[in-house]
Design an enzyme around this catalytic site. Structure first.
Site, PDB file in Angstrom:
ATOM      1  N   TYR A  19       0.855  -0.885  -0.077  1.00 32.68           N
ATOM      2  CA  TYR A  19      -0.032   0.185  -0.039  1.00 32.68           C
ATOM      3  C   TYR A  19       0.944   1.101  -0.081  1.00 32.68           C
ATOM      4  O   TYR A  19       0.449   2.366  -0.307  1.00 32.68           O
ATOM      5  CB  TYR A  19      -1.125   0.047   1.030  1.00 32.68           C
ATOM      6  CG  TYR A  19      -2.052  -1.167   1.219  1.00 32.68           C
ATOM      7  CD1 TYR A  19      -2.355  -2.121   0.031  1.00 32.68           C
ATOM      8  CD2 TYR A  19      -2.548  -1.420   2.256  1.00 32.68           C
ATOM      9  CE1 TYR A  19      -3.088  -2.878  -0.005  1.00 32.68           C
ATOM     10  CE2 TYR A  19      -3.608  -2.438   2.399  1.00 32.68           C
ATOM     11  CZ  TYR A  19      -3.795  -3.143   1.199  1.00 32.68           C
ATOM     12  OH  TYR A  19      -4.669  -4.341   1.393  1.00 32.68           O
TER      13      TYR A  19
ATOM     14  N   LYS B  12       0.676  -7.474   5.426  1.00 34.66           N
ATOM     15  CA  LYS B  12       0.822  -8.393   4.449  1.00 34.66           C
ATOM     16  C   LYS B  12       1.896  -8.541   3.534  1.00 34.66           C
ATOM     17  O   LYS B  12       2.683  -7.345   3.496  1.00 34.66           O
ATOM     18  CB  LYS B  12      -0.588  -8.450   3.301  1.00 34.66           C
ATOM     19  CG  LYS B  12      -1.871  -8.114   3.981  1.00 34.66           C
ATOM     20  CD  LYS B  12      -3.006  -7.920   2.935  1.00 34.66           C
ATOM     21  CE  LYS B  12      -4.155  -7.485   3.670  1.00 34.66           C
ATOM     22  NZ  LYS B  12      -4.216  -5.932   3.754  1.00 34.66           N
TER      23      LYS B  12
ATOM     24  N   HIS C  91      -0.074 -12.115   0.906  1.00 39.99           N
ATOM     25  CA  HIS C  91      -0.859 -11.064   0.005  1.00 39.99           C
ATOM     26  C   HIS C  91      -1.901 -11.731  -1.055  1.00 39.99           C
ATOM     27  O   HIS C  91      -3.128 -11.352  -1.107  1.00 39.99           O
ATOM     28  CB  HIS C  91      -0.293  -9.757  -0.485  1.00 39.99           C
ATOM     29  CG  HIS C  91      -1.137  -8.524  -0.422  1.00 39.99           C
ATOM     30  ND1 HIS C  91      -0.863  -7.387  -0.138  1.00 39.99           N
ATOM     31  CD2 HIS C  91      -2.645  -8.366  -0.917  1.00 39.99           C
ATOM     32  CE1 HIS C  91      -1.786  -6.503  -0.327  1.00 39.99           C
ATOM     33  NE2 HIS C  91      -2.763  -7.131  -0.722  1.00 39.99           N
TER      34      HIS C  91
END
Ligand code: A2P
Length: 316
Positions: free
Chosen positions: A48, A77, A110
């Site tokens: 992210y 993740k 992920h």
């Protein structure tokens, strides 16, 4: 608030704050606001690109003393370029450093897709590693080692089909404790939920509001807008709630955790308040009829090359 139970007695609050697509400059305030307004579950990921800023918020809030680290559930993740067994713990340690934490409550693989170590988003076939080169079981064993070392309390996966979970069950000694997948009324995945429930795997619903803030290249031209669905809007009106609150409550009532993303203070508060509503049988029936197996997050835009197809990511 309802919690999800783990075998060792740990409990994860059902509603958490999502941070996918949260701009680094906005996410620090979002996490701080969430923690100061009752959230006790924050969902993060290395890819992210904002764990540093999330970490700043953790430091500020925990140093402030009103919220304790041990009272907050933090998930992160492992990105796809760290699937080799020797790369898992270093990637986890980087996440811990960025988040300014000394352990995670939950760490997830992920995607069931592996990239070469130096590739963030592959553009060519050669930048992928096949699941023969780096089997998911290899990555999973390294996740278990991270748990053994006390770096994480729980381990799980994300975007795994029942087929892939079943593979892990057969090839390894320990079942993932969590599967985080896209779930909302247009993609209800009842069979996957059933499999997870039978095998003691908790489930977290991502993109519960339809992730309307995805970049244009991740969106189909004709995609349906979940927050504007007539049935959801009608049920929202009936309960004097917002459509988002109905979607969050629906996810919670299905027994999943749910991680709506927002960087807006009012909507962050509103989303947590969804736990105070109730949906009746008729509401649940009407929502169950909205399923059309529609994925907003197809994976294909990012991951599909010759050796890696939509079909073999989701096994459908
Ligand atoms: P914002 O961050 O400006 O609040 P998802 O959780 O499915 O990924 O959806 C995230 C999207 O939904 C973001 O665009 C977010 O915008 C928006 N959103 C979050 N909460 C609400 C809400 N209560 N009402 C309407 N939109 C919301």
């Amino acid at each position: 608030m309802r919690t999800l139970k783990f075998k060792d007695g740990d409990q994860m609050p059902a509603v958490g704050l999502g941070t996918w697509k949260s701009e680094p400059k906005m996410v620090e305030n979002a996490v701080e606001h969430a923690l100061n307004n009752g959230y006790r579950h924050i969902d993060c990921a290395a890819i992210y690109g904002n764990e540093n800023e999330v970490g700043n918020a953790f430091k500020k809030v925990f140093d402030g003393g009103k919220v304790k680290r041990e009272d907050v559930w933090v998930t992160s993740k492992l990105w796809n370029n760290s699937h080799k067994k020797e790369d898992v713990i270093p990637a986890l340690k980087q996440t811990l450093k960025d988040l300014q934490l000394d352990y995670l409550d939950l760490y997830l693989i992920h995607w069931p897709v592996a990239f070469s170590p130096d590739v963030k988003f592959p553009e060519k076939d050669e930048e992928f590693l096949s699941l023969d080169e780096v089997p998911l079981s290899e990555t999973w064993e390294a996740m278990l080692e991270a748990k053994k070392q006390g770096l994480v309390k729980h381990v799980g996966v994300s975007n795994f089909s029942a087929t892939k979970l079943e593979q892990l069950r057969k090839e390894t000694t320990y079942m993932p404790e969590m599967n985080q997948v896209e779930l909302h009324p247009y993609l209800q995945q009842n069979n996957l939920l059933q499999y997870c429930s039978e095998h003691g795997v908790n489930v977290t619903a991502y993109s519960p509001l339809g992730s309307g803030d995805r970049t244009e290249d991740m969106k189909a031209d004709d995609e349906p807008i979940l927050l504007k669905n007539d049935v959801i809007e009608k049920i929202a009106k009936k309960h004097n709630a917002s459509p988002a609150q109905i979607l969050i409550k629906w996810a919670e009532l299905r027994g999943t955790a749910v991680i709506p993303k927002s960087t807006n203070e009012g909507r962050i508060e509103q989303n947590l308040q969804s736990v105070g509503y109730e949906l009746d049988k008729e509401d649940m029936k009407q929502i169950s009829e909205l399923d059309k197996h529609y994925r907003y997050v197809k994976g294909d835009a990012q991951f599909v090359t010759k050796g890696n197809s939509y079909e073999n990511i989701f096994d459908e």
